[in-house]
Design an enzyme around this catalytic site. Structure first.
Site, PDB file in Angstrom:
ATOM      1  N   HIS A 201      -4.296   1.317   8.442  1.00  7.73           N
ATOM      2  CA  HIS A 201      -2.922   0.875   8.696  1.00  7.73           C
ATOM      3  C   HIS A 201      -2.431   1.381  10.050  1.00  7.73           C
ATOM      4  O   HIS A 201      -1.232   1.437  10.285  1.00  7.73           O
ATOM      5  CB  HIS A 201      -1.985   1.411   7.609  1.00  7.73           C
ATOM      6  CG  HIS A 201      -2.366   1.036   6.221  1.00  7.73           C
ATOM      7  ND1 HIS A 201      -2.339  -0.258   5.778  1.00  7.73           N
ATOM      8  CD2 HIS A 201      -2.791   1.779   5.172  1.00  7.73           C
ATOM      9  CE1 HIS A 201      -2.723  -0.290   4.500  1.00  7.73           C
ATOM     10  NE2 HIS A 201      -3.013   0.928   4.114  1.00  7.73           N
TER      11      HIS A 201
ATOM     12  N   HIS B  63      -1.757  -4.258   1.031  1.00  7.28           N
ATOM     13  CA  HIS B  63      -3.168  -4.412   0.682  1.00  7.28           C
ATOM     14  C   HIS B  63      -3.392  -5.740  -0.009  1.00  7.28           C
ATOM     15  O   HIS B  63      -4.378  -5.942  -0.695  1.00  7.28           O
ATOM     16  CB  HIS B  63      -3.616  -3.273  -0.231  1.00  7.28           C
ATOM     17  CG  HIS B  63      -3.159  -1.940   0.229  1.00  7.28           C
ATOM     18  ND1 HIS B  63      -1.935  -1.430  -0.106  1.00  7.28           N
ATOM     19  CD2 HIS B  63      -3.757  -1.022   1.025  1.00  7.28           C
ATOM     20  CE1 HIS B  63      -1.792  -0.243   0.464  1.00  7.28           C
ATOM     21  NE2 HIS B  63      -2.872   0.023   1.149  1.00  7.28           N
TER      22      HIS B  63
END
Ligand SMILES: Nc1ncnc2c1ncn2[C@@H]1O[C@H](COP(=O)(O)OP(=O)(O)O)[C@@H](O)[C@H]1O
Ligand SMILES: Nc1ncnc2c1ncn2[C@@H]1O[C@H](COP(=O)(O)OP(=O)(O)O)[C@@H](O)[C@H]1O
Ligand SMILES: [Mg+2]
Ligand SMILES: [Mg+2]
Ligand SMILES: [Mg+2]
Ligand SMILES: [Mg+2]
Lengths: 219, 333, 333, 219
Positions: free
Chosen positions: C58, C220
């Site tokens: 991320h 996700h």
């Protein structure tokens, strides 16, 4: 009998026909630019000729010189990129020799193209063989110079044809100027988008003068 | 397949993005009436103006780099199209305070011609301008024809130094000198992994095979030096660094700033893995890194790929580089 | 089609990206021996520690947010996987200076369990910890079950405030109080346009049709509130803002900070067009914007899409928000 | 005659067989997680059981308790995510009741699973029906409790079968915990990846005890 020239009002009509035609050629030109450039040539030209059309429609026709300058300023201030500078310069720079002329005839055509060519080359430094619109403009200007005494209706198709052959020749060229420059060999086989535009402008002019102004569709 | 983009009417993207950008500047930057040019709301009085610009679609370049010790204004073209002379001229008028305006932009035929036309118009109005064209992309022409090279992400370094110089120095010629020096010391090279698309057509600007990359490809899909099968990151970086280092050339004992720029869709993970290799190489070559910038600064819509840029420092460039700077797209504390 | 990524051995991405990141920190941050945790090289003596962390992939979240008035360290998991207790514990030991350590991370089952295990281990060693879980994603559970919500890009706001508070306040409980307050005042919502992929499998984490988007999708690929046909930007933003504003709720007269976060492959052009609409809405609602952040801060590999986050300010939060901060991925001058 | 129990050394072999099997199940498990989670479950479990294998191979076998703790610590410190905490806890928490036992028999199996279940639920708070590994672990633990007096070789297949049925039931569940939580109806039809892992672990144990340790391939 072949049409020898256009009046000011008819010249406006011819230029409007070019505006329509160039807007209709958007995808064709973007496609050509996608092959060897960044794909925006059609988008830019369509936007520029749309603005040119608006200006021609909203401003009362006065002189030939002003008409071509109007188109030139519209292109210069709304196309952007290389094409905006080059085609803006073609119309603006080529307008000078039109001062004082009453009609758009073969001599006016030759004057526009030759002065325009000179201005474009001063601005962009491109030579014949560099794979730019100069490769269509130069032969067209030269051919127009040879045909100054013909009726406009007879001269224009030949001048457009000279430009078309110039476009064909760009397929065999490696670009040395502009965004296709580093493509090298990979540019081979693809025409130069600006050269294609140059041919189309002349072709739409010829169409109008031949009375086929209902057919403003790309070839 | 047409690209999916979160936009409204594709013909309005530039107008709308500039509106969004002006909001994001929180009053520090305004748009000029009727043209796509942004300028600082408050210009320090009597300073030399720094005008940058180019086609839109590369955000945050150029219009995101207006601010304190950065550019004073930006002339914005349509997507991938140089700005028109009237836009440049309007920005020039807004920035000139009698000391003249430096034009700073990437070296592309369209930008060169449009800025030159604007410069002539400005001269007619008595406004002095000088021009520095950025040509950092080593992949785009051999060293002996450096002035035919394209400007890519190295723009950020040159704008950073120019912004600091223009905030400090009192003459256009001096700002020009420092800016040109920065330009002459920057070298970059990019690689494209997949294409970005034009919002108005939805079409990618080029095509690459599912396992192909193009080393040296330009910001608009202009050809690079070679099209290859996907390589491991280290092997790819080795190739790129070899060309970059040999070009200036960078030498043992040099001190540099390093920029690893995402072209749009490359992950920060990849950029960091690239940075690791770049630093291994620079360490081996005895080249010290003064500062590192990693992220999206000069993009080409959603193109995947990145570029590596190095700027060789001397005392003067380092001084200007180290001045704090604040803009929408780049801040140095 | 497998994703094309510029990496070396896919099993080494986290190790290598952390190496690259440490280089990019220029000596201000170091990696702990043997575990994937980064900590500040020089900790201001006697301060309450601020440890953030979560799955990698991320970037620049979390490990890019270590620095002055930001986090003191980060515990890093594998791609999209919470860090393990031993990593968290090692970082906790490195950060504790007798004042204890605040754990600050996104509210996911994996992170919760691993940080809790580490907290128990730390307690056995006599190190005090407290925990703030970030749950800003309004799409992930109804308001009455706010503690079941996911943490997304609003993380940045909470970390910004927590970093400033931990640099200022002398007790773990006080740092906890300010951080929890910031957390309670942040609301976010995202939209996914296309999927990112896991480096190790090369497979996208979800699939969307060529003209589909998913409103509210998680980082996700966790499901959101609705899957829809591609909308014009303004219509999409209207929908998102309606949910965000109603949730806290934000009210006329409020002052907020605004973050428009790119999930990975969305163009800055799109984010700016989104910002334009967000500001039109906030203007209409009488909500003032104190600061705007736009860019890639909390990504999900090459996912295309973005999120909008708002933090409601009060005098205290504003003071901490406005303190200058410097880290790899976020700097406030 | 059915094998009643495993020695310590055989238990190491059984656990190694599980390690091989779980590494071979990587794609199957990632695929399951891709459908309802973030797609990394197989990657994490494979990494964890690879580390467990290394530790088992490099550390001399001592007690049952230590063996299960070794596997638990390996998973806890190398899988990460939810699965690392949950499966680490299953092996670590389940190891307590193994203290002092000399053999791995059906009673040891039941002790491990029931203590493990309790620890997992304390840690993660998941209940039966939440669509997690608890939905496979709980029925397996219950079945093992019923079969404590059977030879291990007879008990294990039945315990694994109870887990398999639990996996089947997760297909009809809407997740309320973990990353699949908000999938709602869309999770229907897909098994829970962690439940699948739970079943596979037991299945590989059963395989080893039945002497089919050459077949460590996912079903
Ligand atoms: N220096 C130049 N002189 C003449 N024509 C040029 C020059 N540079 C570029 N062109 C013309 O411009 C065309 C490209 O126009 P366009 O795609 O609209 O602009 P850009 O290259 O900025 O994207 C080329 O096909 C070429 O004909
Ligand atoms: N609170 C919990 N209790 C028990 N098992 C859980 C819990 N949360 C998640 N799990 C299990 O973890 C599995 C997901 O593991 P994995 O994909 O490796 O981790 P992550 O969800 O962090 O990506 C789920 O399928 C579920 O069985
Ligand atoms: Mg073009
Ligand atoms: Mg262009
Ligand atoms: Mg995960
Ligand atoms: Mg998972």
């Amino acid at each position: 009998m072949a049409k020898t020239h256009l009046t000011i009002v008819e010249t406006v009509q011819m230029l409007l026909h070019v505006c329509h035609g160039m807007q209709a050629s958007k995808d064709l030109l973007s496609e050509a630019d996608r092959a060897i450039g960044d794909g925006d040539h059609g988008v830019g030209m369509a936007r520029g000729f749309e603005v040119a059309q608006q200006r021609l429609e909203s401003q009362p026709a006065t002189t030939l010189e002003e008409l071509f300058k109007t188109v030139g300023m519209a292109l210069l201030t709304s196309v952007g990129g290389a094409a905006g500078a080059v085609f803006g310069t073609l119309f603006r720079g080529g307008a000078r020799g039109l001062a004082g002329r009453e009609h758009f005839d073969a001599a006016a055509l030759a004057s526009w193209l030759n002065d325009g060519l000179k201005a474009v080359q001063e601005r962009g430094k491109a030579q014949v063989g560099d794979k730019t619109m100069v490769d269509a403009l130069q032969p067209a200007a030269a051919r127009a110079q040879e045909l100054v005494s013909l009726p406009l209706e007879e001269a224009l198709p030949q001048v457009a044809e000279a430009a078309r052959q110039g476009v064909e020749r760009t397929k065999d060229m490696v670009a040395t100027v502009g965004k296709a420059k580093t493509l090298g060999e990979r540019a081979l086989g693809h025409p130069d988008p600006g050269a294609l535009s140059t041919y189309l402008i002349l072709q739409y002019m010829a169409e109008y003068v031949a009375g086929r102004s209902d057919t403003a569709t790309p070839p | 397949m047409k690209a999916k983009k979160i936009i409204n009417d594709p013909r309005n993207v530039v107008t709308e993005l500039l509106e969004g950008l002006v909001w994001a500047y929180h009053g520090r930057v305004r748009k000029l009436e009727g043209v796509n040019a942004l300028v600082k709301t408050e210009l320090p009085p009597g300073k030399v103006g720094l005008l940058i610009g180019g086609g839109s679609g590369h955000e945050p370049l150029f219009h995101g780099f207006i601010g304190e010790n950065m550019a004073d204004g930006a002339a914005c073209g349509n997507i991938f199209a140089a700005p028109t002379p009237d836009v440049i001229l309007a920005a020039t008028r807004a920035l000139d305070q009698g000391k003249g305006v430096l034009y700073l932009y990437g070296n592309y035929a369209g930008d060169n011609m449009n800025f030159d036309i604007a410069a002539e118009m400005a001269a007619e109005e008595g406004i002095a301008t000088r021009t520095v064209r950025i040509w950092d992309d080593v992949a785009s022409a051999p060293p002996e024809r450096v002035d035919e090279r394209r400007g890519i992400a190295g723009d950020l370094f040159v704008i950073k130094v120019a912004g600091a110089a223009a905030a400090t120095l009192d003459s256009l010629d001096e700002v020009y000198r420092v800016t040109a020096k920065a330009r002459d010391r920057v070298r970059s090279m990019g690689v494209a992994v997949s294409a970005g698309s034009l919002p108005e057509t939805g079409e990618p600007t080029f095509t690459l095979g599912p396992d192909e990359i193009e080393i040296g490809m330009g910001l608009h899909g202009e050809a690079g030096v070679s099209r290859e099968k996907l390589l491991p990151a280290d092997a790819l970086v080795d190739k790129m660094m070899q060309r970059i280092l040999a070009d200036l050339p960078f030498r043992r004992g040099d001190e540099v700033c390093l920029l690893i720029n995402d072209l749009g869709a490359t992950t920060m993970m990849e950029l960091l893995i690239v940075n690791r290799r770049v630093r291994q190489i620079l360490e081996r070559e005895g080249i010290a890194v003064h500062d590192t910038i990693i992220g999206s600064f000069c993009t080409s819509q959603e193109m995947a790929g990145f570029s590596i840029s190095l700027m060789q420092l001397d005392e003067e460039l380092k001084r200007y580089y180290d001045m704090p700077a604040r803009s929408f797209g780049y801040t140095r504390a």
